[in-house]
Design a protein around this motif. Structure first.
Motif, PDB file in Angstrom:
ATOM      1  N   UNK A 122     -62.938  15.450  43.561  1.00 16.79           N
ATOM      2  CA  UNK A 122     -62.140  15.349  44.783  1.00 16.79           C
ATOM      3  C   UNK A 122     -62.239  13.943  45.370  1.00 16.79           C
ATOM      4  N   UNK A 123     -63.445  13.383  45.351  1.00 18.53           N
ATOM      5  CA  UNK A 123     -63.637  12.016  45.837  1.00 18.53           C
ATOM      6  C   UNK A 123     -62.892  11.019  44.953  1.00 18.53           C
ATOM      7  N   UNK A 124     -62.940  11.236  43.642  1.00 21.67           N
ATOM      8  CA  UNK A 124     -62.233  10.353  42.718  1.00 21.67           C
ATOM      9  C   UNK A 124     -60.726  10.445  42.946  1.00 21.67           C
ATOM     10  N   UNK A 125     -60.255  11.670  43.165  1.00 24.88           N
ATOM     11  CA  UNK A 125     -58.834  11.890  43.436  1.00 24.88           C
ATOM     12  C   UNK A 125     -58.409  11.152  44.709  1.00 24.88           C
ATOM     13  N   UNK A 126     -59.247  11.184  45.737  1.00 27.14           N
ATOM     14  CA  UNK A 126     -58.922  10.517  47.002  1.00 27.14           C
ATOM     15  C   UNK A 126     -58.807   9.008  46.805  1.00 27.14           C
ATOM     16  N   UNK A 127     -59.718   8.442  46.016  1.00 26.56           N
ATOM     17  CA  UNK A 127     -59.665   7.003  45.774  1.00 26.56           C
ATOM     18  C   UNK A 127     -58.384   6.625  45.040  1.00 26.56           C
ATOM     19  N   UNK A 128     -57.991   7.457  44.079  1.00 21.61           N
ATOM     20  CA  UNK A 128     -56.767   7.159  43.328  1.00 21.61           C
ATOM     21  C   UNK A 128     -55.527   7.366  44.197  1.00 21.61           C
ATOM     22  N   UNK A 129     -55.448   8.478  44.899  1.00 21.64           N
ATOM     23  CA  UNK A 129     -54.261   8.809  45.674  1.00 21.64           C
ATOM     24  C   UNK A 129     -53.994   7.795  46.781  1.00 21.64           C
ATOM     25  N   UNK A 130     -55.072   7.404  47.496  1.00 23.04           N
ATOM     26  CA  UNK A 130     -54.888   6.522  48.647  1.00 23.04           C
ATOM     27  C   UNK A 130     -55.156   5.054  48.312  1.00 23.04           C
ATOM     28  N   UNK A 131     -55.431   4.787  47.034  1.00 21.89           N
ATOM     29  CA  UNK A 131     -55.623   3.410  46.570  1.00 21.89           C
ATOM     30  C   UNK A 131     -56.692   2.695  47.382  1.00 21.89           C
ATOM     31  N   UNK A 179     -69.323  15.108  32.225  1.00 18.91           N
ATOM     32  CA  UNK A 179     -68.885  16.454  31.855  1.00 18.91           C
ATOM     33  C   UNK A 179     -68.869  17.411  33.033  1.00 18.91           C
ATOM     34  N   UNK A 180     -69.688  17.137  34.091  1.00 18.60           N
ATOM     35  CA  UNK A 180     -69.786  18.034  35.245  1.00 18.60           C
ATOM     36  C   UNK A 180     -68.933  17.589  36.425  1.00 18.60           C
ATOM     37  N   UNK A 181     -68.115  16.576  36.241  1.00 22.09           N
ATOM     38  CA  UNK A 181     -67.436  15.959  37.381  1.00 22.09           C
ATOM     39  C   UNK A 181     -66.549  16.931  38.152  1.00 22.09           C
ATOM     40  N   UNK A 182     -66.041  17.984  37.474  1.00 24.03           N
ATOM     41  CA  UNK A 182     -65.145  18.927  38.137  1.00 24.03           C
ATOM     42  C   UNK A 182     -65.867  19.978  38.975  1.00 24.03           C
ATOM     43  N   UNK A 183     -67.180  20.160  38.725  1.00 19.12           N
ATOM     44  CA  UNK A 183     -67.929  21.135  39.527  1.00 19.12           C
ATOM     45  C   UNK A 183     -69.093  20.524  40.299  1.00 19.12           C
ATOM     46  N   UNK A 184     -69.488  19.292  39.954  1.00 15.19           N
ATOM     47  CA  UNK A 184     -70.589  18.623  40.654  1.00 15.19           C
ATOM     48  C   UNK A 184     -70.164  18.282  42.085  1.00 15.19           C
ATOM     49  N   UNK A 185     -70.961  18.722  43.075  1.00 18.52           N
ATOM     50  CA  UNK A 185     -70.637  18.439  44.472  1.00 18.52           C
ATOM     51  C   UNK A 185     -70.925  16.975  44.793  1.00 18.52           C
ATOM     52  N   UNK A 186     -70.124  16.427  45.683  1.00 18.17           N
ATOM     53  CA  UNK A 186     -70.293  15.027  46.060  1.00 18.17           C
ATOM     54  C   UNK A 186     -71.689  14.772  46.626  1.00 18.17           C
ATOM     55  N   UNK A 213     -64.241  12.667  52.380  1.00 15.98           N
ATOM     56  CA  UNK A 213     -64.477  13.869  51.581  1.00 15.98           C
ATOM     57  C   UNK A 213     -65.747  14.523  52.096  1.00 15.98           C
ATOM     58  N   UNK A 214     -65.754  15.832  52.198  1.00 19.49           N
ATOM     59  CA  UNK A 214     -66.956  16.548  52.624  1.00 19.49           C
ATOM     60  C   UNK A 214     -67.949  16.639  51.470  1.00 19.49           C
ATOM     61  N   UNK A 215     -69.214  16.683  51.817  1.00 20.00           N
ATOM     62  CA  UNK A 215     -70.255  16.733  50.810  1.00 20.00           C
ATOM     63  C   UNK A 215     -70.206  17.956  49.933  1.00 20.00           C
ATOM     64  N   UNK A 216     -69.643  19.073  50.441  1.00 17.82           N
ATOM     65  CA  UNK A 216     -69.567  20.297  49.643  1.00 17.82           C
ATOM     66  C   UNK A 216     -68.299  20.367  48.802  1.00 17.82           C
ATOM     67  N   UNK A 217     -67.536  19.267  48.755  1.00 17.61           N
ATOM     68  CA  UNK A 217     -66.400  19.178  47.847  1.00 17.61           C
ATOM     69  C   UNK A 217     -66.853  18.488  46.561  1.00 17.61           C
ATOM     70  N   UNK A 218     -66.084  18.632  45.511  1.00 12.16           N
ATOM     71  CA  UNK A 218     -66.519  18.146  44.204  1.00 12.16           C
ATOM     72  C   UNK A 218     -66.360  16.630  44.071  1.00 12.16           C
ATOM     73  N   UNK A 219     -67.093  16.116  43.092  1.00  6.75           N
ATOM     74  CA  UNK A 219     -67.010  14.693  42.793  1.00  6.75           C
ATOM     75  C   UNK A 219     -65.588  14.297  42.429  1.00  6.75           C
ATOM     76  N   UNK A 254     -68.895  13.018  54.204  1.00  3.19           N
ATOM     77  CA  UNK A 254     -69.373  13.583  55.462  1.00  3.19           C
ATOM     78  C   UNK A 254     -70.010  14.950  55.239  1.00  3.19           C
ATOM     79  N   UNK A 255     -71.076  15.216  55.987  1.00  4.26           N
ATOM     80  CA  UNK A 255     -71.652  16.557  56.016  1.00  4.26           C
ATOM     81  C   UNK A 255     -70.731  17.439  56.854  1.00  4.26           C
TER      82      UNK A 255
END
Length: 362
Positions: A234-243, A277-284, A226-232, A250-251
């Motif tokens: 997004x990282x959580x989604x990646x962990x769930x989707x790819x198990x 509460x900010x997980x949907x807009x907080x950047x990784x 996940x890129x650093x300028x993507x949201x938190x 990454x920068x």
């Protein structure tokens, strides 16, 4: 010099430590070397007892009683009747990252394996409840492949490898809760590093990472990040989707590795209401920065094997007494590192994951 049956008896002695058993194998190989004539003055390595034979004898006679903390474990259990919310709360309060689930309708007369329906890990429960992915009709249960204290380390290593597990439950009919402990990847690593000096270990562990099959075009294509300028989220989604239990961050401009977000970091979401509460807009990348100091004092110096063994006891998948490396300081390897060096880095950092980086992108 011990004969093979005698060596097997000595190595299998349950009262001996792993280090003592290693010395027995080493001494036997050295003694056999002395009694063999090497052609043209060449040194014979391994003697009559080949390293592969030493491997089989050694690992197949190291019982799980050798694992640190297995005798004083306190395992948290869940019941099939627990709600998702109750399970999350229980694991969060106990700071436990996983627990076996017992079926209360099964009687104690059944085999132990039939009394449990599977394993649940805290992070997967949280991700499922947060709906970071399309809500599934049922929760993903982890498989239940139990072992017994008298089983061998070789048996556990094969299970961990074949089924790609993070931990294997140890069941014991004499225990009030039946599941008395867990053999985790970290525990297995702890025991493996005590094998330093055995010829078979040095032969395998001395290989460079570049020659171990990790760096392939297929692996590069399958790399999840996940890129650093993507949201938190997004990282959580990646962990769930790819198990996966952790995702590298990454920068985007430089492609540099700037950190990683792991299953254990999901505790922050429940401990910090603002982050939740900010997980949907907080950047990784901001999540990494905001919590850079949370665990900065966790890894002062190099832990002794005894201390580390106690900290990562085979008990309850607990985070209460185990300090993890900061999210901004992931374990990294170069292609020229040996497997042994990689294992030592993971050991010193108390980490179950690392990343191979190059000199350009880092």
């Amino acid at each position: 010099m011990a004969s093979k049956p005698e060596l097997e008896r000595l190595v299998s002695a349950t009262e001996r430590t792993v280090l003592e058993k290693k010395e027995l194998v080493m001494n036997n190989i050295e003694e056999e070397n002395k009694n063999l004539q090497a052609p043209d003055g060449e040194e014979i390595k391994g003697g009559g007892l080949q390293p592969t034979e030493a491997l089989k004898q050694f690992f197949n006679h190291v019982s799980l009683f050798s694992a640190p903390g297995i005798s004083n474990a306190e395992v948290v259990e869940l019941s099939m009747t627990d709600t998702i919310g109750a399970a999350i709360e229980k694991l969060f309060i106990q700071k436990v990252m996983g627990a076996p689930v017992r079926d209360p309708h099964q009687t104690g007369s059944l085999p132990l394996t039939d009394q449990y329906v599977g394993l649940l890990d805290f992070a997967s429960l949280v991700l499922w409840a947060l709906e970071v992915s399309t809500m599934a009709s049922s929760f993903r249960w982890g498989p239940f492949f139990p072992v017994r204290p008298e089983d061998t380390l070789l048996h556990v290593l094969l299970i961990l490898s074949k089924h790609r597990l993070k931990a294997v439950p140890v069941v014991d009919a004499e225990s009030s809760k039946c599941v008395r402990a867990f053999i985790t990847q970290n525990v297995a690593l702890h025991l493996l590093l005590q094998c330093e000096g055995l010829p078979w270990f040095e032969t395998i562990a001395g290989k460079e990472i570049r020659n171990a099959g990790f760096e392939t075009e297929y692996n590069a294509e399958q790399l999840v990040f996940v890129h650093g300028d993507e949201t938190l989220v997004t990282a959580l989604h990646a962990m769930w989707k790819y198990r996966i239990s952790g995702v590298p961050i990454l920068d985007r401009p430089s492609k540099r590795l700037i950190g990683n977000i792991r299953y254990c970091d999901l505790l922050i979401l429940l401990e910090d209401a603002q982050v939740f509460s900010k997980r949907n807009e907080l950047l990784a990348q901001d999540f990494l920065k905001e919590h850079a100091d949370d665990d900065g004092d966790h890894l002062q110096g190099t832990p002794l094997q005894e201390d580390f063994g106690a900290a990562i006891s085979a008990a309850a998948l607990s985070l209460a007494n185990v300090k993890t490396p900061p999210m901004q300081d992931p374990v990294t390897f170069s292609s020229s590192d040996t497997m042994k060096e990689a294992m030592q880095k993971l050991f010193r950092a108390r980490s179950d994951r690392g990343f191979i980086v190059d000199d350009v992108a880092s």
